[in-house]
Design a protein around this motif. Sequence first.
Motif, short mmCIF file in Angstrom:
data_model
loop_
_atom_site.label_atom_id
_atom_site.label_comp_id
_atom_site.label_asym_id
_atom_site.label_seq_id
_atom_site.Cartn_x
_atom_site.Cartn_y
_atom_site.Cartn_z
N ASN A 1 37.31 60.22 35.80
CA ASN A 1 36.05 59.78 35.21
C ASN A 1 34.90 60.73 35.56
N GLN A 2 34.84 61.13 36.82
CA GLN A 2 33.77 62.03 37.24
C GLN A 2 33.93 63.40 36.59
N LEU A 3 35.15 63.87 36.48
CA LEU A 3 35.39 65.15 35.82
C LEU A 3 34.97 65.08 34.35
N ALA A 4 35.25 63.99 33.69
CA ALA A 4 34.83 63.82 32.29
C ALA A 4 33.31 63.83 32.18
N LEU A 5 32.63 63.16 33.11
CA LEU A 5 31.17 63.13 33.08
C LEU A 5 30.58 64.52 33.33
N VAL A 6 31.17 65.28 34.24
CA VAL A 6 30.70 66.64 34.51
C VAL A 6 30.91 67.51 33.27
N THR A 7 32.06 67.37 32.64
CA THR A 7 32.36 68.15 31.45
C THR A 7 31.41 67.80 30.31
N LEU A 8 31.18 66.51 30.09
CA LEU A 8 30.29 66.08 29.01
C LEU A 8 28.84 66.45 29.27
N GLY A 9 28.47 66.56 30.55
CA GLY A 9 27.10 66.92 30.89
C GLY A 9 26.74 68.33 30.43
N GLY A 10 27.71 69.22 30.36
CA GLY A 10 27.49 70.58 29.89
C GLY A 10 26.69 71.46 30.81
N VAL A 11 26.36 70.98 32.00
CA VAL A 11 25.59 71.76 32.97
C VAL A 11 26.48 72.02 34.18
N ARG A 12 26.43 73.26 34.65
CA ARG A 12 27.22 73.61 35.82
C ARG A 12 26.73 72.82 37.04
N PRO A 13 27.64 72.15 37.76
CA PRO A 13 27.22 71.40 38.96
C PRO A 13 26.71 72.33 40.05
N SER A 14 25.94 71.78 40.93
CA SER A 14 25.40 72.51 42.07
C SER A 14 26.52 72.88 43.05
N PRO A 15 26.33 73.98 43.79
CA PRO A 15 27.33 74.29 44.83
C PRO A 15 27.24 73.34 46.03
N LEU A 16 26.18 72.54 46.08
CA LEU A 16 26.07 71.52 47.13
C LEU A 16 26.74 70.24 46.64
N TRP A 17 27.29 69.47 47.58
CA TRP A 17 27.97 68.23 47.20
C TRP A 17 27.00 67.28 46.51
N GLN A 18 27.40 66.75 45.38
CA GLN A 18 26.70 65.66 44.72
C GLN A 18 27.60 64.45 44.84
N GLN A 19 27.07 63.34 45.24
CA GLN A 19 27.94 62.19 45.49
C GLN A 19 27.39 60.91 44.93
N GLY A 20 28.27 59.93 44.84
CA GLY A 20 27.91 58.62 44.33
C GLY A 20 29.05 57.65 44.59
N SER A 21 28.97 56.48 43.97
CA SER A 21 30.00 55.47 44.16
C SER A 21 30.31 54.81 42.82
N GLU A 22 31.46 54.20 42.78
CA GLU A 22 31.93 53.53 41.57
C GLU A 22 32.85 52.40 42.00
N SER A 23 32.84 51.34 41.24
CA SER A 23 33.71 50.20 41.52
C SER A 23 34.86 50.20 40.53
N MET A 24 36.07 50.13 41.04
CA MET A 24 37.25 50.08 40.17
C MET A 24 38.37 49.38 40.92
N GLY A 25 39.06 48.49 40.24
CA GLY A 25 40.19 47.79 40.86
C GLY A 25 39.79 46.93 42.03
N ASP A 26 38.67 46.26 41.95
CA ASP A 26 38.15 45.40 43.02
C ASP A 26 37.91 46.16 44.32
N ARG A 27 37.64 47.45 44.22
CA ARG A 27 37.32 48.27 45.39
C ARG A 27 36.11 49.13 45.08
N ASP A 28 35.42 49.51 46.13
CA ASP A 28 34.34 50.48 45.98
C ASP A 28 34.89 51.85 46.34
#
Length: 121
Positions: A54-81
Amino acid sequence: MRSKTQRGMTLLEVLVALVVFAIGCMAVARTTGQQIRSLSELDKKILAGWVADNQLALVTLGGVRPSPLWQQGSESMGDRDWFWRYRSLQTTNPQLYAVDIEVTDDPAFTRSTVQVRTWMK
């Protein structure tokens, strides 16, 4: 010693049969426990892989090269964070760059459940 008219099993034969049966039951129980643990770990890796996809798809669809620094977040899937992070890496080819994605259920990222690297233009 048995005479020819006796039928059945001696107490010793019954005890040996019970010991063999008990050892077999313990082996089956141990194998079943290992399979249950393996299935739980496999389920965890599959869900983490979906989060990474999912994150790879969002990065690809964004069309902008990600930063060399870590970008992070969270997502809920399968009753887990799930906690994810990604960054870009320079390659020897100036037209390509690598993207690393890590997913874990540990917010401190002490260990990753899934690590993915892909190359983009």
